[in-house]
Design an enzyme around this catalytic site. Structure first.
Site, PDB file in Angstrom:
ATOM      1  N   HIS A  23      48.080   4.910  45.304  1.00  0.00           N
ATOM      2  CA  HIS A  23      49.134   5.822  45.761  1.00  0.00           C
ATOM      3  C   HIS A  23      48.807   7.238  45.289  1.00  0.00           C
ATOM      4  CE1 HIS A  23      52.497   2.513  46.102  1.00  0.00           C
ATOM      5  NE2 HIS A  23      51.763   2.600  47.180  1.00  0.00           N
ATOM      6  N   HIS A  79      53.623  -6.082  56.144  1.00  0.00           N
ATOM      7  CA  HIS A  79      53.991  -4.754  55.631  1.00  0.00           C
ATOM      8  C   HIS A  79      52.886  -3.812  56.076  1.00  0.00           C
ATOM      9  CE1 HIS A  79      54.827  -1.500  52.899  1.00  0.00           C
ATOM     10  NE2 HIS A  79      53.984  -1.856  51.960  1.00  0.00           N
ATOM     11  N   GLU A  81      52.085  -0.452  55.146  1.00  0.00           N
ATOM     12  CA  GLU A  81      51.494   0.631  54.367  1.00  0.00           C
ATOM     13  C   GLU A  81      49.970   0.540  54.554  1.00  0.00           C
ATOM     14  OE1 GLU A  81      52.997   0.766  50.373  1.00  0.00           O
ATOM     15  OE2 GLU A  81      52.207   2.787  50.021  1.00  0.00           O
ATOM     16  N   ASP A  83      47.351   0.410  52.838  1.00  0.00           N
ATOM     17  CA  ASP A  83      46.468  -0.512  52.111  1.00  0.00           C
ATOM     18  C   ASP A  83      46.434  -1.891  52.759  1.00  0.00           C
ATOM     19  OD1 ASP A  83      49.149  -0.428  51.229  1.00  0.00           O
ATOM     20  OD2 ASP A  83      48.676  -1.512  49.395  1.00  0.00           O
ATOM     21  N   HIS A 145      58.636  -3.445  49.229  1.00  0.00           N
ATOM     22  CA  HIS A 145      59.290  -2.238  48.787  1.00  0.00           C
ATOM     23  C   HIS A 145      59.422  -1.175  49.879  1.00  0.00           C
ATOM     24  CE1 HIS A 145      55.517   0.380  48.232  1.00  0.00           C
ATOM     25  NE2 HIS A 145      55.090  -0.753  48.757  1.00  0.00           N
ATOM     26  N   ASP A 164      53.505  -7.330  49.084  1.00  0.00           N
ATOM     27  CA  ASP A 164      53.502  -6.680  47.758  1.00  0.00           C
ATOM     28  C   ASP A 164      54.333  -7.456  46.731  1.00  0.00           C
ATOM     29  OD1 ASP A 164      51.882  -4.542  48.482  1.00  0.00           O
ATOM     30  OD2 ASP A 164      53.551  -3.291  49.103  1.00  0.00           O
ATOM     31  N   TYR A 192      53.696  -3.944  37.792  1.00  0.00           N
ATOM     32  CA  TYR A 192      53.908  -3.730  39.234  1.00  0.00           C
ATOM     33  C   TYR A 192      55.401  -3.670  39.541  1.00  0.00           C
ATOM     34  CZ  TYR A 192      52.734  -3.962  44.173  1.00  0.00           C
ATOM     35  OH  TYR A 192      52.576  -3.651  45.499  1.00  0.00           O
ATOM     36  N   HIS A 225      48.244  -8.270  46.908  1.00  0.00           N
ATOM     37  CA  HIS A 225      47.402  -7.675  45.860  1.00  0.00           C
ATOM     38  C   HIS A 225      47.224  -8.699  44.749  1.00  0.00           C
ATOM     39  CE1 HIS A 225      47.618  -3.614  47.488  1.00  0.00           C
ATOM     40  NE2 HIS A 225      48.928  -3.673  47.493  1.00  0.00           N
TER      41      HIS A 225
HETATM   42 FE1  FEO Z   1      53.261  -1.251  49.818  1.00  0.00          FE
HETATM   43 FE2  FEO Z   1      50.435  -2.723  48.896  1.00  0.00          FE
HETATM   44  O1  FEO Z   1      51.465  -1.594  49.948  1.00  0.00           O
END
Ligand code: FEO
Length: 403
Positions: A23, A79, A81, A83, A145, A164, A192, A225
């Protein structure tokens, strides 16, 4: 390339050993990370998520070694995002018509990020998709999130793909929790949670309750992750159930910055006063200029109280304290006490400003902060020790009244 997760599931993600910041500079990843994607092969084949954009070509080329891309029937984007969605455009250049299952907000994010006019299929909680002998069930999880987030459950193998949620930034050649150091793993999962999910505690509470009430069998939790939970997935669910309820331990954290050591010495004497009065409480000190900010946030997360200190600089607080206080404010912590301290030379506004910031961040400021002029002498240091003693006695008294 792929690594077997269960009868129908193969891990096809990317391990990022050299990642130290995530991030931008918002999150430190001391142990690297991974972007987990999963291939489910039944009568139909589904891909769950992709990887971060810098690895898009590598991802697609390695995926081709695992499967003929034309055999992918569905893509599920839990999700979006970057990544997790970053390799999607590269993949869809090869298979542009494959349906993408995601929430309506997920579709909006994918369109906003990539201008992709793809074959979107919006799903809601409880919707299912048959793969043959197994079935996918979708569970919306907004603000865990991001607004688009969802979980996907696979029947048969009983895998929850949680994106996540339940994740950790943890690079490893091993996939599973029973193959890595559990203490390290749970610490990373807590970091996290503390840095990403705390502001959304009420939503996490509702989602955990809903997930458990759905009664879906869960033998494996496969996040996007880090490490996969299979030894006892209930362990991390139970941690989340604790963490989302404004979790705290018997700890007081002292965060400070110092120019010429006066504020550091004050911090150490306040800690001494706390410990002398209550030897059961854990007291930890962190210099905001030296310690990792995300590790500090994790410590604040599980502390019942926070004492913050800064010398007065240009009528305000130091740059490092300003940064950490802004992070703390964003976390929306609840049920924590606070106080402040600092040395000064002539004007001394820092302590008042810290008190104001603590209040604005939701802390119960139990006493006005303590200031010392120039270098604290023996009397001033005794005053700091007494300040620590009074502070811990005061929060002990408050907790008795609450009980
Ligand atoms: Fe919210 Fe791992 O991206």
């Amino acid at each position: 390339m792929g690594k077997k997760v269960s009868d129908h599931v193969t891990w096809v993600g990317k391990t990022d050993w050299q990642l130290t910041k995530f991030h931008g500079d918002e999150y430190s990843t001391h142990l690297g990370s991974s972007y987990n994607a999963y291939l489910i092969r039944d009568k139909k084949t589904a891909l769950i998520d992709t990887v971060w954009q810098p690895f898009d070509k590598e991802f697609v080329s390695r995926l081709k070694r695992e499967i003929d891309l034309c055999d992918i029937d569905f893509i599920v984007m839990n999700h979006n995002e970057i990544d997790h969605s970053g390799a999607l455009p590269e993949l869809l250049r090869e298979i542009p018509d494959v349906p993408i299952y995601c929430t309506a907000r997920g579709e909006a994010i994918l369109r906003g990020h990539y201008n992709g006019d793809w074959n979107f299929k919006n799903v809601h909680t409880g919707d299912t998709l048959s793969l043959g002998d197994t079935t996918l069930t979708f569970i919306e999880a907004p603000m865990l999130h991001w607004p688009d987030t969802m979980f996907t459950h696979l029947s048969g193998d009983n895998v929850l793909f949680s994106n996540d949620g339940f994740g950790q930034h943890f690079a490893s050649e091993s996939l599973f929790d029973d193959q890595v150091d559990m203490t390290l793993l749970v610490n990373e999962a807590e970091k996290y949670y503390a840095n990403i999910l705390v502001p959304f505690n009420p939503m996490v509470r509702r989602k955990m309750d809903e997930l458990l009430s759905m009664g879906l069998p869960i033998d494996i939790i496969a996040p996007s992750h880090g490490i996969i939970w299979r030894r006892n997935p209930r362990l991390i669910i139970d941690r989340y159930l604790q963490w989302c309820r404004d979790y705290q331990e018997n700890q007081i954290s002292i965060i400070y910055d110092t120019m010429w050591n006066s504020t550091r010495v004050m911090a150490e004497n306040i800690a001494e006063g706390i410990n002398k009065t209550d030897s059961d409480v854990t007291v930890k000190l962190f210099n905001a200029s030296h310690h990792d900010k995300n590790d500090i946030i994790t410590e604040v997360f599980h502390s019942k109280a926070l004492i913050v200190g800064s010398p007065t600089i240009n009528s305000g607080i130091s740059f490092a304290m300003s940064g950490i206080m802004e992070m703390i404010k964003g976390m929306k912590f609840k049920n924590k006490s606070g106080a402040s301290f600092g040395s000064y030379g002539w004007s001394g506004e820092a302590v008042k400003e810290l008190d104001t910031l603590l209040s604005a961040s939701g802390f119960n400021v139990v006493t006005p902060g303590i200031r010392t002029l120039w270098v604290p002498d023996g009397n001033e240091l005794e005053r700091c020790r007494q300040f620590g003693a009074d502070f811990v006695a005061s929060i002990k008294q408050q907790s008795k009244q609450t009980i």
